[in-house]
Design an enzyme around this catalytic site. Structure first.
Site, PDB file in Angstrom:
ATOM      1  N   HIS A  56      69.728  28.947 -66.090  1.00 20.44           N
ATOM      2  CA  HIS A  56      69.393  27.722 -65.358  1.00 20.44           C
ATOM      3  C   HIS A  56      70.416  26.649 -65.706  1.00 20.44           C
ATOM      4  O   HIS A  56      70.875  25.937 -64.828  1.00 20.44           O
ATOM      5  CB  HIS A  56      67.978  27.291 -65.697  1.00 20.44           C
ATOM      6  CG  HIS A  56      67.488  26.149 -64.867  1.00 20.44           C
ATOM      7  ND1 HIS A  56      67.434  26.205 -63.486  1.00 20.44           N
ATOM      8  CD2 HIS A  56      67.032  24.910 -65.202  1.00 20.44           C
ATOM      9  CE1 HIS A  56      66.956  25.057 -63.015  1.00 20.44           C
ATOM     10  NE2 HIS A  56      66.721  24.262 -64.026  1.00 20.44           N
ATOM     11  N   GLU A  82      66.369  26.845 -73.134  1.00 22.11           N
ATOM     12  CA  GLU A  82      66.660  28.138 -72.513  1.00 22.11           C
ATOM     13  C   GLU A  82      67.392  29.071 -73.463  1.00 22.11           C
ATOM     14  O   GLU A  82      67.101  30.275 -73.519  1.00 22.11           O
ATOM     15  CB  GLU A  82      67.478  27.947 -71.233  1.00 22.11           C
ATOM     16  CG  GLU A  82      67.694  29.243 -70.469  1.00 22.11           C
ATOM     17  CD  GLU A  82      68.394  29.049 -69.133  1.00 22.11           C
ATOM     18  OE1 GLU A  82      68.448  30.018 -68.356  1.00 22.11           O
ATOM     19  OE2 GLU A  82      68.886  27.925 -68.874  1.00 22.11           O
ATOM     20  N   LYS A 137      76.272  26.408 -62.471  1.00 24.60           N
ATOM     21  CA  LYS A 137      76.053  25.002 -62.095  1.00 24.60           C
ATOM     22  C   LYS A 137      77.179  24.117 -62.601  1.00 24.60           C
ATOM     23  O   LYS A 137      77.342  22.992 -62.122  1.00 24.60           O
ATOM     24  CB  LYS A 137      74.716  24.509 -62.631  1.00 24.60           C
ATOM     25  CG  LYS A 137      73.493  25.076 -61.923  1.00 24.60           C
ATOM     26  CD  LYS A 137      72.219  24.435 -62.452  1.00 24.60           C
ATOM     27  CE  LYS A 137      70.979  24.990 -61.764  1.00 24.60           C
ATOM     28  NZ  LYS A 137      70.645  26.359 -62.207  1.00 24.60           N
ATOM     29  N   HIS A 151      73.845  21.146 -59.476  1.00 26.59           N
ATOM     30  CA  HIS A 151      72.476  21.647 -59.379  1.00 26.59           C
ATOM     31  C   HIS A 151      71.990  21.484 -57.947  1.00 26.59           C
ATOM     32  O   HIS A 151      71.752  20.370 -57.483  1.00 26.59           O
ATOM     33  CB  HIS A 151      71.574  20.886 -60.350  1.00 26.59           C
ATOM     34  CG  HIS A 151      70.221  21.496 -60.511  1.00 26.59           C
ATOM     35  ND1 HIS A 151      69.810  22.621 -59.812  1.00 26.59           N
ATOM     36  CD2 HIS A 151      69.161  21.141 -61.288  1.00 26.59           C
ATOM     37  CE1 HIS A 151      68.576  22.919 -60.159  1.00 26.59           C
ATOM     38  NE2 HIS A 151      68.154  22.040 -61.052  1.00 26.59           N
ATOM     39  N   CYS A 177      63.031  23.329 -58.484  1.00 32.40           N
ATOM     40  CA  CYS A 177      64.317  24.020 -58.617  1.00 32.40           C
ATOM     41  C   CYS A 177      64.179  25.529 -58.777  1.00 32.40           C
ATOM     42  O   CYS A 177      65.174  26.245 -58.778  1.00 32.40           O
ATOM     43  CB  CYS A 177      65.091  23.433 -59.790  1.00 32.40           C
ATOM     44  SG  CYS A 177      65.283  21.637 -59.655  1.00 32.40           S
ATOM     45  N   PHE A 218      60.931  21.220 -62.119  1.00 32.51           N
ATOM     46  CA  PHE A 218      59.993  20.170 -62.490  1.00 32.51           C
ATOM     47  C   PHE A 218      58.566  20.626 -62.191  1.00 32.51           C
ATOM     48  O   PHE A 218      58.305  21.235 -61.145  1.00 32.51           O
ATOM     49  CB  PHE A 218      60.278  18.886 -61.716  1.00 32.51           C
ATOM     50  CG  PHE A 218      61.498  18.126 -62.178  1.00 32.51           C
ATOM     51  CD1 PHE A 218      62.164  18.461 -63.327  1.00 32.51           C
ATOM     52  CD2 PHE A 218      61.970  17.044 -61.437  1.00 32.51           C
ATOM     53  CE1 PHE A 218      63.291  17.759 -63.755  1.00 32.51           C
ATOM     54  CE2 PHE A 218      63.082  16.330 -61.850  1.00 32.51           C
ATOM     55  CZ  PHE A 218      63.750  16.685 -63.012  1.00 32.51           C
TER      56      PHE A 218
END
Length: 417
Positions: free
Chosen positions: A305, A316, A337, A342, A165, A403
């Site tokens: 994010h 975060e 998002k 996402h 991502c 990831f």
């Protein structure tokens, strides 16, 4: 050696809330959700039956039918977005040296629709290997970069970036460095993703990563809300034209903003979970600030994010307060998002576009779908909940994490001649 300045001179995008820049930005500011029931396949038996699809996209509006058949959906979206960006920038074979125009493009997964289709067709047969000759060229994730370069005749640096991502943010950082070092005058950078298919949705469901709020899709993406239950899958494509400043000035280009800096780090912690203290996220923001030659107090807005996952949002926010200290409470923070879902490998670029528009228009898009404060978060921070806010945005920072523990960050600021 003094590094060259880099500016943005063209933007193209297709998203779940708009198939061009103007529509995307208007719907971001108005807090429109792109989530709805899945139409790209029959999801009736899946745990998650909704997603943020790009709506009304017909590839034959952007290329001929024969070309479209030779591309996976992610590449079709890439071509459409690149056409918009090239047109917006005004670059052409007449005003650029095509040997110094490159394409650095990203995808987290690539042609998963093609892979699924070909393997399922083989499994239904008698074991005789009858595969489409375009199977591999349609599937491999570098093919979007290749297709874009062939379409426009750009012969500069050309390759793909993959870091889950964080992919398209890493592509932007690579493009920034390539131009800074004098290896190209112009780079088309960004990314695309199209994974709303049985394999994509089923795979992420198996990881228990996605929201299963099937009764209320439009409010399912809830970054920073106490009752968030996972991310909402999205698809998108975004292309930015990064250009060396003097080159842009010489050809009289329209300039959106300056690309101030970027960074990349690793958590070195876990396959899918972020470092609980947000260590990699903290380090990547510090790296980007150092690269930009900026102090934390110079940032006005962070597009986080913010995926709407229980662990990720907390880590975060911890990183933001560690990096920005008391200035964190003067920032606007938002997760777009909440509207786009996402979009995996495309997330970085479409969120960077949101940052660019915030810098241009002095508006911060909201984090929608907030209903209940999460006691595990510092709720004194300004998460820009539910309504866009007007403020001077001289500089904005965009975070993306993937990831594998990949972290990438890019900073854009107002253009000053």
């Amino acid at each position: 050696m003094a590094l060259k300045r880099v500016v943005v001179t063209g933007i193209g995008t297709l998203t779940p809330i708009g198939n061009n820049l103007d529509d995307y930005w208007r719907n971001l500011v108005n807090g429109v959700s792109g989530a709805d029931k899945i139409t790209l396949f029959d999801a009736a038996k899946f745990k998650t039956q909704f997603a943020c699809e790009v709506k009304g996209f017909d590839p034959v509006n952007h290329m001929d039918r024969k070309e479209a058949k030779r591309m996976d959906r992610f590449a079709q979206l890439s071509i459409a977005a690149s056409d918009m960006a090239v047109s917006d920038s005004g670059i052409s074979k007449e005003n650029v040296d095509v040997d110094r125009v490159g394409v650095i493009f990203a995808s987290g997964i690539g042609g998963i629709n093609t892979f699924q289709e070909e393997v399922m067709n083989f499994a239904k047969g008698d074991g005789t290997p009858r595969f489409n000759p375009f199977f591999i060229p349609k599937m491999i994730l570098d093919i979007a970069a290749g297709q874009i370069s062939m379409r426009h005749g750009f012969r500069g640096p050309n390759y793909a970036v993959v870091s889950a991502c964080a992919s398209s943010t890493n592509a932007m950082v690579s493009a920034l460095d390539t131009i800074r070092l004098g290896r190209a005058d112009v780079i088309l950078c960004g990314g695309a993703e199209a994974v709303i298919c049985e394999a994509g949705v089923g795979g992420f469901n198996a990881m228990k990563a996605m929201s299963e709020r099937n009764d209320d899709p439009t409010t399912a993406s809830r970054p920073y809300d106490k009752d968030r239950d996972g991310f909402v899958m999205g698809e998108a494509a975004g292309v930015l034209v990064f250009e060396e400043y003097e080159h842009a000035i010489k050809r009289g280009a329209k300039i959106y903003c300056e690309v101030a800096g970027g960074g990349a780090t690793a958590d070195a912690h876990h396959l899918t979970a972020p470092h609980p203290e947000g260590l990699g996220a903290k380090n990547v923001m510090l790296a980007a600030l150092k690269d930009a030659g900026m102090q934390p107090e110079e940032i006005d807005y962070i597009n986080t994010h913010g995926t709407s996952t229980p662990l990720g949002d907390v880590a975060e926010v911890k990183a933001i307060t560690d990096v920005f200290g008391t200035h964190a409470y003067q920032l606007n923070i938002s997760s777009t998002k909440s509207m786009t879902g996402h979009t995996l490998g495309a997330a970085g670029v479409i969120e960077a576009i949101a940052c660019i528009q915030s810098v241009v228009h002095d508006i911060v898009p909201p984090t929608i779908n907030h209903f209940t404060d999460d006691p595990d978060l510092d709720n004194q921070l300004n998460f820009t909940f539910n309504t866009a806010q007007k403020r001077i945005v001289n500089a904005a920072l965009s975070n993306t994490f993937g990831f594998g523990g990949h972290n990438a960050c890019v900073i854009v600021k107002k253009y000053v001649a």
